[in-house]
Structure formats: C-alpha cells, structure tokens
Design an enzyme around this catalytic site. Structure first.
Site: not given
Length: 424
Positions: A133, A172-173, A238, A379
């Site tokens: 975000t 990101e990213y 990730m 996560w």
C-alpha cells in the site's frame, strides 16, 4: 590466573551484558549457507494486527524468532519516513504502562517489542518501510541524492529512537532499470547512515539491512540482483501469492516446484526464483525463504489447476484465510508430491484452499538448508497457530533454533527518556 587476553574478553562480555551491547553479526558460513549465529527465523508483525485481530507484541513466540519485521512505516515523496499509525506504534498504553511517567516516553508496540528484546536477547527488531500500500512514493524518494539522504537519515532516526536493530525496505516494486538502479543507491545510503550511527553510538554493533523481494520473474528480472547482494544483509524472498483472484485456474499459493503434469496449478514456483537470484549474483546465504501463514481460496472448482468462479470470503479479506482456521470442517487435505504443496478441498462446496502446513514447512526448511539459504521468513504473525502446529515454531525447530546473534539494548541518543534508560 587468566591471561590478559582472557581478562579482556571477560571485561568486554561484562560491558556488553551491562550496557546492552551485542556482538557483531558474523560472516556467512560458505559451507552451510547460514551465518555463524545460525539461521534466520523472521516474521512480519503488523501494527494493524493489534485491532480487530487482537494480536499484540506479547503474543509473539519470541524465543523462536530471530527477527521481527515491524510493519509498516510510510514515506513521503521527498524521502521522509514516518509512522502511519502513531497510536499503535508509540502511544497506546498497555496494562503495565503508567499514565504518570515523567518526561518524554515511548509506549505502544515499540515499547512492548523492546521489552521482548530485553527478555529474549537473540530476537532482533527491524523497521519495515513501505509495503504494497505504501510503496507509491519510493520512485520519487529514491530518485535524487538529496531524497535518498533524507530517507536514510529519517529512517535511522526512527530506528534509534525506537530501539530497533535494523531496517527492512519493502518496495513493491521497482518498475524499470532506472528505478532498480536508484533502489541500490537508496539502500547504500541507508547502509552508510546505519554504519555512521553505529560508529558514534554503538561501536562494534552491525545494524542489519534487508528488503522484501518478489518471487515473480517479471518483477525480479528488473532488479540489480548482484548489487543488492553486496549492500544487503538479507533478501526476504516473498515466495507466496503465486495465485489468487487474478489467476486463470485454481493454483498453489507457495509451491516449491513446477508440476509439469499440471502447469495450470503451478504458474510460479519457489525453486526457479531461488535459482535465478543466485544466478543473478545474490549469495545463497543472504536469501531468506518467505512462507505464508495463510491460504488462498477458489470457489466452484473441480480441483487444483481447474477453472474456478470467485474466491469467496476470508478471515479478513476476500479469498484469504488465516492458517489457524484451516482446514475448514468437511474439507480433505491433499498433498501434491510433485509441486510440493498442500491444499484442502471440499467436494460438497467445491471450495479449494491452498496453504502451508507444518509438514510442508519442514520440507521447505530441508530445501533451504540444501540450497545454502539463510533461513525462513513468515507473513504474518497473527495468522499462526499456537503450540506444536505453529508454522513459526515448526520452522524454528527444524532449523535447530533461530540465529543467536544478540540484539542491541543501549540507545543513548534516543529522544525518549525511557528508551535511553532501557525501560528500567
């Protein structure tokens, strides 16, 4: 009588224990891939988790964790890093916090995490900046020497005021080569600022620097991997979100390998990403394998790799279920031995949920050890189970315990009185 050398070591050890100093981070062991202190077992802790999820810092299984990645701080386009929720971060009073303290004091999650550090000297805290975000301003913040310097200085200021052990950048990213180059310059500015602070206020201590990095080739092929491998302590890969509402078929969320017999079920895979990072110049020991503590759901599907219609609801957002509520009643858990991934399927409702289990967590730890990687990352903390089925705990046990490098407790330049006094 001990030698002068032995006496000197004893004095240093006493000073470290008294002042909250810690030993420097060790160089990687090139044979095993791990650092001399052991493997990373990191977990993201979200400051919004203290609300509806009612997951507080004290709920963290601190003895099983090497790094808490505290998420997220925001940033402006001029590079200034700042708290996005000051009440959660520094103002909330927990039950043992006094309302009558004298001076300028810090509370909230920051104080609670520091207390965990005092009780668990191997648990480091990392200030995580950005996230999905709040990545919008990274391109501007990284674009000039002035904005990069502002980012580094403001990030390190918060880090030392809050009593953290390092900084984690979650951009990101980067969208193109120019942004990827600026990312490296931004991280180098942070590295330099961390080292300058350590030289002045924490001599001998190595503040750590990491990033959260993509596992999709469209994103990581843009990165300057070799340069990142030089400037960073760790790259938290990730290796999840391989599927979702955007997918053409129901698919695995975090599989280790491709399944040639069912490619629709494995549009991405962890092994390809790990190999590409290593080929790109990242030392294997700096790659930390990210794992999800949640599942991705698909509705009205006949099985993995098949068409679906919608993702349904979830624990907190549509299509995403906390691991601790899985599998749902009535569902059967199925293992894909080729892709190395689990999912549950309910024949009656035709709902499929791809998620990680303790068994696949063990398998992933075996994999990361075989590749010489640096450890595990998760996560996020609030979705885990407690007890023997905890994914964080399963990883810690399989790793042989988390990295034993000590944290730092002494922050003489913090603007908060109680932080300078080590919450005494």
């Amino acid at each position: 009588m001990p030698s002068l050398f032995a006496q000197s070591l004893a004095i240093i050890a006493t000073l470290q224990a008294t002042l909250g100093l810690a030993t420097p981070v060790s160089a990687p062991d090139t044979v095993t891939g791990k650092h001399a202190g052991g493997y990373v077992n990191a977990v993201y802790f979200t400051n919004w988790g203290i609300y509806g999820r009612n997951y507080q810092p004290a709920d963290l299984p601190a003895s099983q964790i090497s790094h808490v990645l505290y998420s997220f701080l925001n940033l402006s386009n001029n590079g200034t890093v700042y708290s996005g929720d000051s009440w959660a971060d520094i103002d909330k009073h927990y039950p043992n916090d006094s309302w009558n303290d004298v001076g300028n004091n810090v509370y909230g999650c920051v104080k609670q995490l520091y207390l965990l550090k005092k009780a668990n000297r191997n648990m480091k805290t990392m200030l995580s900046i950005g996230g999905w975000t709040w990545s919008t301003n990274f391109p501007a913040a990284a674009s000039t020497a002035a904005t990069r310097s502002n980012f580094a200085k403001s990030a390190v200021t918060i880090m030392k005021d809050w009593g953290f052990d390092g900084i984690d950048v979650d951009w990101e990213y980067p969208a193109d080569d120019a942004q990827a180059a600026n990312m490296v310059l931004l991280l180098q500015a942070v590295r330099d600022e961390l080292d300058a602070y350590a030289a002045k206020f924490a001599q001998g201590y190595h503040f750590q620097l990491s990033i959260a990095a993509p596992a999709g080739p469209a994103n990581y092929n843009k990165l300057h991997l070799g340069d990142l491998g030089k400037v960073l302590d760790y790259i938290n890969l990730m290796a999840y979100d391989f599927s979702g509402s955007w997918s053409n078929s129901s698919a695995h969320n975090a599989n280790l390998y491709a399944n040639p017999g069912n490619l629709n079920a494995t549009p991405f895979n962890t092994d390809d990403a790990v190999n590409d990072y290593i080929k790109g110049g990242v030392p294997a020991s700096k790659i930390v394998l990210g794992m999800p503590i949640y599942g991705k759901s698909f509705q009205k599907t006949n099985g993995i790799g098949k068409p679906f219609s919608g993702v349904g609801d979830g624990s907190w957002e549509n299509g995403i279920w906390d691991y601790k509520v899985l599998p749902k009643a009535g569902a059967t858990v199925i293992y894909d031995d080729v892709a190395k991934g689990y999912y549950s399927y309910d024949n009656r409702t035709q709902e499929l949920i791809s998620y990680d289990t303790p068994d696949i967590t063990k398998e992933k730890v075996t994999y990361l050890k075989s590749k010489g990687l640096g450890g595990s990352m998760f996560w996020e903390a609030s979705a885990d189970r407690q007890g023997p089925d905890s994914l964080i705990g399963t990883s810690s046990n399989k790793l042989g315990g988390p990295d034993t490098t000590e944290n730092l407790l002494n922050y003489p330049d913090s603007k908060y009185d109680n932080m300078r006094k080590q919450m005494a």
